[in-house]
Design an enzyme around this catalytic site. Structure first.
Site, PDB file in Angstrom:
ATOM      1  N   ASP A 294       0.707   3.652   2.415  1.00 45.71           N
ATOM      2  CA  ASP A 294       0.634   4.251   3.738  1.00 45.71           C
ATOM      3  C   ASP A 294      -0.450   5.338   3.742  1.00 45.71           C
ATOM      4  O   ASP A 294      -1.553   5.077   3.266  1.00 45.71           O
ATOM      5  CB  ASP A 294       2.025   4.784   4.144  1.00 45.71           C
ATOM      6  CG  ASP A 294       2.158   4.988   5.650  1.00 45.71           C
ATOM      7  OD1 ASP A 294       1.708   4.106   6.409  1.00 45.71           O
ATOM      8  OD2 ASP A 294       2.696   6.010   6.076  1.00 45.71           O
TER       9      ASP A 294
ATOM     10  N   ASP B  62       0.854  -1.198   0.000  1.00 48.57           N
ATOM     11  CA  ASP B  62       0.000   0.000   0.000  1.00 48.57           C
ATOM     12  C   ASP B  62       0.886   1.243   0.000  1.00 48.57           C
ATOM     13  O   ASP B  62       2.096   1.156   0.104  1.00 48.57           O
ATOM     14  CB  ASP B  62      -0.859   0.011   1.270  1.00 48.57           C
ATOM     15  CG  ASP B  62       0.021  -0.071   2.516  1.00 48.57           C
ATOM     16  OD1 ASP B  62       0.223  -1.191   3.016  1.00 48.57           O
ATOM     17  OD2 ASP B  62       0.536   0.973   2.955  1.00 48.57           O
TER      18      ASP B  62
END
Ligand code: ZN
Length: 261
Positions: free
Chosen positions: A210, A208
């Protein structure tokens, strides 16, 4: 020696896959119990010991992991190299979900962990200027390349306490500070391995972005990316095991020789 290479499985990797002649060992150490039973067996012709960092059912939070017991258990089995897959967030546009990173530095932002075997009368200041084993890093990079997977050589892993994810301000701060990926478990595992004179490399799997970029990360997003990356991560681990030089020419084994003042 019961095992030569240790594998500490991260989020999404709770079993070692197919090991030949697999057996389980319950190990108790002077630092307490590791995250679970260790699975011993042969992978691509090498004796390995597998331990899932968060326990088999992902029941142990990053700050609750008994890192000292995990490393001590590996040491008691004779392990001289550890490959540590982990799930991370990305702080860089170009490190998108699905990419693998073999970092070469870390920054420690943890707060509550027992990060050393030193103490109780013995004081050691181990060098962490170059925290990862160069031979193990080279083996992991060549494994990822050989498997045709996108991998980045080098980068700074910032280790936060967790288990919560970052605020947007923290995420921006870490980016500005020069960190490239963010996770919750590298420290103190990496430094304990160094103190135990064990070579250590982490293969980080980006799940991802973050919180700095658009939608902030959720645990569901992490899980679904990890499921897509799982086969690749296993292949990198297996190929790293296979390609690890049998003889150690790095300085990890002598890490503690100059650590006492
Ligand atoms: Zn080494």
């Amino acid at each position: 020696m019961e095992a030569e290479i240790g594998i500490i499985g991260g989020t999404g990797m709770y079993d070692p896959g197919a090991l030949e002649g697999a057996t389980e060992a319950e190990i108790e150490t002077e630092y307490g119990s590791p995250s679970g039973p260790v699975v011993l067996g042969t992978l691509r012709g090498r004796r390995v010991a597998f331990l899932p960092r968060h326990g088999r059912g992902h029941t142990i939070a990053p700050h609750e992991i008994n890192y000292r017991a995990n490393i001590a258990a590996m040491r008691s089995l004779g392990v001289s190299r550890i490959i540590a897959p982990s799930a991370v967030g990305s702080l860089r546009e170009e490190l998108g979900p699905g990419r693998f990173v073999v970092p070469d530095q870390f920054v420690d932002m943890t707060r509550t962990r027992r990060g050393t075997f030193s103490g109780g009368g013995s004081v050691s200041h181990v060098s962490m200027a170059d925290p990862f084993c160069p031979e193990a890093r080279a083996a992991a990079l060549s494994a990822a390349g050989g498997a045709g997977l996108g991998v980045t050589d080098g980068g700074t892993y910032i280790c936060i306490e967790g288990p919560r994810f970052s605020t947007r301000a923290e995420s921006r701060l870490f980016r500005a500070a020069g960190a490239d990926i963010i996770g919750m478990t590298l420290v103190p595992e990496c430094q304990l391995a160094r103190e135990a004179r064990i070579c250590y490399v982490t293969v980080a799997s980006v799940t991802d972005y973050d919180a700095w970029k658009g939608e902030a990360v959720t645990a569901r997003e992490v899980r679904s990316t990890l499921e897509r990356n799982a086969a690749g991560a296993r292949e990198i681990v297996a190929r790293t095991v296979e390609g690890m030089p049998a003889e150690r020419r790095c300085s990890c084994a002598s890490s503690m020789d100059d650590a006492d003042i």
